[in-house]
Design an enzyme around this catalytic site. Structure first.
Site, PDB file in Angstrom:
ATOM      1  CG  HIS A  63      17.566   7.855  43.202  1.00 40.70           C
ATOM      2  ND1 HIS A  63      18.255   6.746  42.506  1.00 40.70           N
ATOM      3  CD2 HIS A  63      16.289   7.543  43.438  1.00 40.70           C
ATOM      4  CE1 HIS A  63      17.264   5.798  42.316  1.00 40.70           C
ATOM      5  NE2 HIS A  63      15.996   6.277  42.921  1.00 40.70           N
ATOM      6  NE  ARG A  65      19.824  11.721  40.524  1.00 37.89           N
ATOM      7  CZ  ARG A  65      18.793  10.571  40.158  1.00 37.89           C
ATOM      8  NH1 ARG A  65      19.421   9.431  40.233  1.00 37.89           N
ATOM      9  NH2 ARG A  65      17.514  10.763  39.853  1.00 37.89           N
ATOM     10  CG  ASP A 153      15.241   2.014  42.200  1.00 38.83           C
ATOM     11  OD1 ASP A 153      14.183   1.710  41.712  1.00 38.83           O
ATOM     12  OD2 ASP A 153      15.626   3.394  42.488  1.00 38.83           O
ATOM     13  CG  HIS A 233       8.875   2.859  43.181  1.00 37.08           C
ATOM     14  ND1 HIS A 233       8.973   1.691  42.352  1.00 37.08           N
ATOM     15  CD2 HIS A 233      10.182   3.370  42.831  1.00 37.08           C
ATOM     16  CE1 HIS A 233      10.122   1.517  41.464  1.00 37.08           C
ATOM     17  NE2 HIS A 233      10.865   2.361  41.943  1.00 37.08           N
ATOM     18  CG  ASP A 306      11.940   6.591  43.696  1.00 40.93           C
ATOM     19  OD1 ASP A 306      13.292   6.739  43.633  1.00 40.93           O
ATOM     20  OD2 ASP A 306      11.319   6.406  42.806  1.00 40.93           O
ATOM     21  CG  HIS A 310      16.508  13.833  36.909  1.00 39.02           C
ATOM     22  ND1 HIS A 310      17.521  13.187  36.488  1.00 39.02           N
ATOM     23  CD2 HIS A 310      15.410  13.052  37.317  1.00 39.02           C
ATOM     24  CE1 HIS A 310      17.084  11.924  36.738  1.00 39.02           C
ATOM     25  NE2 HIS A 310      15.730  11.877  37.062  1.00 39.02           N
ATOM     26  N   GLY A 325      11.681  10.737  37.324  1.00 38.62           N
ATOM     27  CA  GLY A 325      11.846  11.150  38.651  1.00 38.62           C
ATOM     28  C   GLY A 325      11.519  12.570  39.168  1.00 38.62           C
TER      29      GLY A 325
HETATM   30 ZN   LIG Z   1      12.702   2.586  40.865  1.00 37.01          ZN
HETATM   31 ZN   LIG Z   2      14.443   5.070  42.788  1.00 37.66          ZN
END
Ligand SMILES: [Zn+2]
Ligand SMILES: [Zn+2]
Length: 425
Positions: A63, A65, A153, A233, A306, A310, A325
């Site tokens: 991710h 972002r 996701d 995942h 993954d 944050h 996460g």
């Molecule tokens: Zn996920």
């Molecule tokens: Zn993810």
């Protein structure tokens, strides 16, 4: 401009190579792999004595972002964290703001990455508009703009009819469908794995069944539609077993495991520490063991981080309010060495497969091998370098890692993308 990487242990699972050799990279591509290669005039020499030289690692699940949450990560900062983790290519999930559900957003990501990223960035398009699970996104247009897969996701596709249609579309566009397997009715606002620990700490539990129910449904739909289906995942014993059985029946299904799911279980959590909060949650020790067994048996075909940044302010709240996460790009290789290779669960070559040919076989990026003519993506790493992870030195904009301060043996040393070193320890 050319670079000669000399005297490393070259392991390229795609060609079955595993011996001490030199790798010559010229014009952004692998030019030659062999022993005693003479350096062309003006070539940079990298001495890889005692190090492993592998095809550039691919992380098929991150991710970044951007757009929308640049305070947590950007395409540039995420790409630098990837490079420092030994990754030369990343595939970024579409849960940005706006969601990557159209060619406009896909093109924006491709363009930003071209200008600012130090590794290759491949966008994953949404399955449904706004990832709301109702109406299919513009899948063909996103593919034309550069999307390499579809996924909602962060959210599952709850509606089975929508998922069936998505698989049919994806099949006609020859794209993999990546599912975040979670039945929202069963997880019902839970914060961690449902078990002894969740009861003791008074936290709402997410049962293993919330994943298993979705995997079971989707395997039936994958068989019905013939789509290329990928479980993101994977975290439970039953899900690993179901995927293993489906693969033996020649259903086109693959799955990935994250370093945190093969390293940690709920019993390893620090109570109420949000750096241990993610989806799917850290499961029981038995589930964790099944994920490791699935990796060793070949059911799990890729390691994916993954990586989910944050901002500190979001992760500083009380556990129930914190988002799910953790970041993971810079610790993935070291955790794989420590948890899988050093205990003898898998060979070094098999670990490299999980970072290269495994994700490549799903995403089809044209990467993941060291043969002449292949892109000049190379990961150089050590199996015995002693180092400690200091999250405050991370290239990521976020600091949410449960592995801060952990001491490792083995880790990335240098990362080359398209013929240029983009990171060195
Ligand atoms: Zn996920
Ligand atoms: Zn993810």
């Amino acid at each position: 401009m050319s670079t000669l990487i000399k005297n490393g242990r070259v392991i390229d699972p795609a060609s079955g190579t595993d011996h001490v050799a030199d790798v010559l990279v010229a014009g952004g591509q692998i030019a030659q792999v062999g022993t005693g290669i003479a350096a062309p005039q003006g070539a940079e020499i990298f001495d890889a004595t005692g190090l492993v030289v592998a095809p550039g690692f691919i992380d098929m699940h991150v991710h970044l972002r951007e757009p929308g949450f640049e305070h947590a990560e950007t395409i540039e900062s995420g790409s630098r964290a990837a490079a420092a983790g030994g990754f030369t290519s990343v595939c970024c999930m579409p849960n940005t703001k706006p969601v990557n559900d159209s060619a406009t957003v896909t093109s924006y990501i491709v363009e930003r990455a071209r200008r600012l990223a130090v590794v290759n960035v491949f966008p994953i398009g949404a399955i449904t508009k706004g990832s709301a699970g109702e109406e299919l996104a513009a899948i063909g247009n996103m593919k034309a703009a550069g999307a390499v897969a579809i996924s909602d996701d962060g959210m599952p596709v709850m509606n089975a009819r929508v998922m069936r249609r998505a698989m049919e579309f994806a099949r006609s566009y020859d794209l993999p469908v990546i599912q975040h397997c979670e039945d929202l009715n069963l997880s019902a606002g839970g914060d961690m794995h449902e078990g002894v620990k969740s009861v003791r700490w008074g936290l709402r539990g997410i049962p293993a069944a919330s994943e298993d129910v979705m995997v079971a449904r989707d395997l039936l739909l994958a068989e019905l539609t013939g789509a290329r289906y990928h479980v993101a995942h994977i975290s439970t014993r039953r899900s690993v077993a179901m995927v293993g059985e489906a693969r033996s029946k020649a259903i086109t299904v693959t799955c990935e495991a994250t370093p945190h799911h093969f390293t940690l279980a709920d019993e390893n959590m620090e109570p109420y520490d949000s750096n241990y909060k993610m989806k799917p949650p850290l499961r029981s020790g038995c589930d964790r063991g099944a994920v490791v067994d699935g990796i060793a048996a070949g059911t799990v075909t890729a390691i994916a981080t993954d990586h989910a940044p944050h901002a500190g302010s979001e992760k500083m709240q009380e556990f129930e309010r914190c988002p799910f996460g953790i970041i993971g790009l810079e610790t993935a290789l070291a955790l794989a060495l420590e948890e899988l290779v050093q205990p003898g669960r898998i060979s070094l070559a098999r670990m490299i497969e999980l970072f290269t040919t495994g994700p490549e076989s799903v995403m089809r990026l044209g990467r993941g091998r060291l043969a002449p003519g292949a892109p000049g993506d190379v990961t150089v790493f050590s199996t015995d370098l002693e180092w400690a992870y200091d999250v405050n030195l991370s290239f990521s904009r976020s600091r949410n890692s449960p592995f801060d301060g952990r001491k490792f043996r083995g880790g990335p040393v240098a990362t080359m993308v398209n013929g240029e070193f983009v990171w060195r320890r």
